[in-house]
Design an enzyme around this catalytic site. Structure first.
Site, short mmCIF file in Angstrom:
data_model
loop_
_atom_site.label_atom_id
_atom_site.label_comp_id
_atom_site.label_asym_id
_atom_site.label_seq_id
_atom_site.Cartn_x
_atom_site.Cartn_y
_atom_site.Cartn_z
N CYS A 290 58.08 -9.12 59.48
CA CYS A 290 58.15 -9.03 60.95
C CYS A 290 57.23 -10.01 61.67
CB CYS A 290 57.83 -7.60 61.39
SG CYS A 290 59.01 -6.38 60.77
N1 NAD Z 1 60.17 -3.89 57.12
C1 NAD Z 1 59.72 -3.47 58.27
O1 NAD Z 1 58.62 -2.93 58.36
C2 NAD Z 1 60.54 -3.60 59.55
C3 NAD Z 1 60.14 -2.88 60.69
C4 NAD Z 1 60.91 -2.99 61.85
C5 NAD Z 1 62.03 -3.82 61.85
N2 NAD Z 1 62.38 -4.53 60.73
C6 NAD Z 1 63.57 -5.36 60.78
O2 NAD Z 1 64.63 -4.64 60.15
C7 NAD Z 1 65.52 -5.54 59.46
C8 NAD Z 1 65.61 -5.16 58.00
O3 NAD Z 1 64.32 -5.32 57.42
P1 NAD Z 1 63.95 -4.68 56.01
O4 NAD Z 1 62.47 -4.88 55.86
O5 NAD Z 1 64.50 -3.31 55.89
O6 NAD Z 1 64.75 -5.67 55.03
P2 NAD Z 1 65.00 -5.49 53.47
O7 NAD Z 1 65.14 -6.86 52.91
O8 NAD Z 1 63.97 -4.58 52.89
O9 NAD Z 1 66.38 -4.72 53.36
C9 NAD Z 1 67.58 -5.24 53.83
C10 NAD Z 1 68.70 -4.82 52.91
O10 NAD Z 1 69.94 -5.31 53.48
C11 NAD Z 1 70.78 -5.65 52.40
N3 NAD Z 1 71.85 -6.51 52.90
C12 NAD Z 1 71.82 -7.84 53.17
N4 NAD Z 1 73.00 -8.24 53.63
C13 NAD Z 1 73.83 -7.16 53.66
C14 NAD Z 1 75.17 -6.95 54.04
N5 NAD Z 1 75.91 -7.95 54.50
N6 NAD Z 1 75.69 -5.72 53.89
C15 NAD Z 1 74.95 -4.70 53.42
N7 NAD Z 1 73.65 -4.84 53.05
C16 NAD Z 1 73.09 -6.05 53.18
C17 NAD Z 1 69.85 -6.31 51.40
O11 NAD Z 1 70.40 -6.34 50.10
C18 NAD Z 1 68.61 -5.42 51.50
O12 NAD Z 1 68.63 -4.37 50.55
C19 NAD Z 1 64.95 -6.93 59.71
O13 NAD Z 1 65.57 -7.49 60.83
C20 NAD Z 1 63.49 -6.66 60.02
O14 NAD Z 1 62.92 -7.67 60.81
C21 NAD Z 1 61.66 -4.41 59.57
#
Ligand code: NAD
Length: 453
Positions: A290
């Protein structure tokens, strides 16, 4: 879990308003079938949260290993126990699949896929585009789609909407579309997801109201804003605010060092002011999915609109220089003891990007370990949350933090302040400690034995 197929169950097709009414009714009865796309830190946590609230939830992911782990009840998130995951799976409220054709059966779809940067530091929306394409293939009347991935203002209205509307279905009439940023803070037990208000911006007021009804089931408060763009921008403000203030704290740390002052003492003293001040702390650099990334989504969008955002770039410059500052600190510390970095043995304590999580994405530890190794140091690390770590071509395994290991090294380098690590023991037995997180504050040690940022 048997999922009713609402698309084929309805004998006579009700009017669009009627389908929204039916969806709202299913939300109020927690019988709306929820699809969560992307079972990562955000998506899996949220899937469990909605299942726990009573909704039938299907988690979708293109990563077969993650799908298999969820199905087997193995959590890969530090904040989610296997027991909590298994409770939802065992109750039949949650399961995971890689079969994206089943998205058509969902009443509600939350998009929680990654939003990384490209090699040129521009937004990489490929996961959002792929996910939207999969939803588009089965989009049907009555569905609510919510984009939760952090992204620049305009993504929901200009990109996701354009793709979904190309089916001929009309937003606000046939389907609903919103942006609602996920504000989860992994590792933060003081602010569990259920305690964090949600922001919702709908493409139409009706879209926003349907999503607000949904989030009221799991959040203490729902703040509805006038558009998806406002909701997208609010999330970027939150993360840019952090990046800029951490940048200020990092710069102050360097200034305090040059003045012979303890920056931690300075910040803690300032933080006693009961208004108008919020403490941010220096560290070895930004990490995670993030704070190092999201502000650059905003500066990219600003630039294509002819606006030069100065704060974001300045904070980025200061924050991204911190790993090099830490490497210099280690070199100076060894030098003061008559040793060179080349040939020294450095034990890194904590490699995840922040305390009490297992996430190493963008962690400054990666850059620092790589730089120390390149200069001839022998590197080992200890991190109770990260059993193995790849740095460039090298794979490391976390070592035990015993007295023998601490005696054998030349320097311990604290990069992450996990609460379970015994820093007293480290200070007692390591020859010298470079502390970038102030974990040694209050521990009795000869001044030359601890060097703090
Ligand atoms: N990690 C955090 O603390 C946090 C907090 C708030 C917001 N976010 C935001 O949330 C979003 C996700 O972050 P995250 O940390 O959970 O990411 P992550 O990489 O942990 O998980 C994302 C998942 O999405 C899957 N994926 C990718 N393309 C896909 C598709 N087309 N169909 C289905 N699944 C698919 C991936 O395989 C992965 O398992 C990002 O935009 C991030 O900026 C993250």
């Amino acid at each position: 879990m048997t999922i009713p197929n609402h698309a084929t169950m309805t004998p006579a097709r009700p009017s669009p308003g009627e389908e929204t009414r039916l969806l709202r009714e299913r939300i109020s009865m927690t019988s709306a079938v929820m699809g969560v796309m992307g079972l990562g830190y955000v998506g899996l946590a949220e899937a469990v949260e909605f299942a726990n609230a009573g909704f039938p939830v299907v988690g979708f992911d293109v990563n077969a290993e993650r799908v298999a782990a969820v199905e087997a009840g193995h959590s890969y998130l530090a904040d989610l126990t296997d027991d909590a995951l298994r409770a939802e799976i065992g109750a039949g409220r949650l399961h995971a699949t890689g079969d994206l054709s089943r998205l058509a059966d969902m009443d509600i779809i939350l998009i929680c896929v990654p939003t990384p940067l490209s090699k040129t530091k521009a937004p990489d929306l490929s996961c959002i585009l792929d996910a939207t394409q999969s939803i588009r293939a089965g989009l049907r009347r009555g569905q609510l789609i919510v984009l939760e991935s952090t992204t620049y203002p305009g993504t929901t209205s200009e990109i996701v909407l354009a793709m979904l509307a190309s089916t001929g279905l009309r937003v606000g009439e046939d389907f609903s579309l919103c942006f609602s940023p996920e504000r989860l803070n992994p590792g933060d037990t003081n602010h569990p997801p259920t305690s964090i208000p949600r922001i919702v911006g709908g493409v139409t007021p009706g879209c926003a109201e349907t999503a607000a009804m949904l989030y009221r089931r799991v959040a203490p408060q729902v703040v509805t804003v006038s558009s998806p763009e406002t909701a997208e921008m609010a999330k970027l403000l939150e993360n840019t605010f952090r990046a800029v203030n951490i940048g200020l704290a990092n710069e102050l740390a360097l200034l305090c060092r040059s003045l012979g002052l303890d920056v931690w003492e300075v910040i803690d003293a300032a933080a006693t002011k009961p208004f108008g001040f919020m403490p941010f702390y220096p560290g070895p650099g930004l990490g995670g999915h993030c704070i190092p990334i999201d502000p650059l989504y905003l500066s990219w969008k600003a630039r294509i609109n002819g606006f030069e955002p100065r704060f974001i770039d300045l904070a980025h410059q200061v924050n991204s220089a911190m790993p090099r500052v830490v490497v210099s600190m280690v070199m100076d510390t060894l030098n003061a003891r008559g040793r060179s970095l080349n040939g020294s043995s450095i034990l890194v304590l904590g490699v995840s990007y922040k305390r009490n999580v297992n996430d190493t994405r963008e962690s400054p530890a990666l850059e620092i370990m790589e730089a120390l190794g390149r200069r001839g140091a022998t590197i080992s690390y200890h991190d109770p949350y990260v059993p193995q770590l790849c740095v460039g071509q090298q794979t490391y395994s976390s070592v035990e933090l015993d007295e023998g290991a601490l005696h054998r090294i030349d320097c311990a380098l604290v990069l992450t302040d996990h609460t379970v690590v015994d820093y007293k023991r480290v200070v007692e037995h390591a020859p010298v400690v470079v502390d970038t997180r102030n974990v040694t504050a209050g521990l009795v040690a000869p001044p030359a034995k601890v060097v703090r940022l």
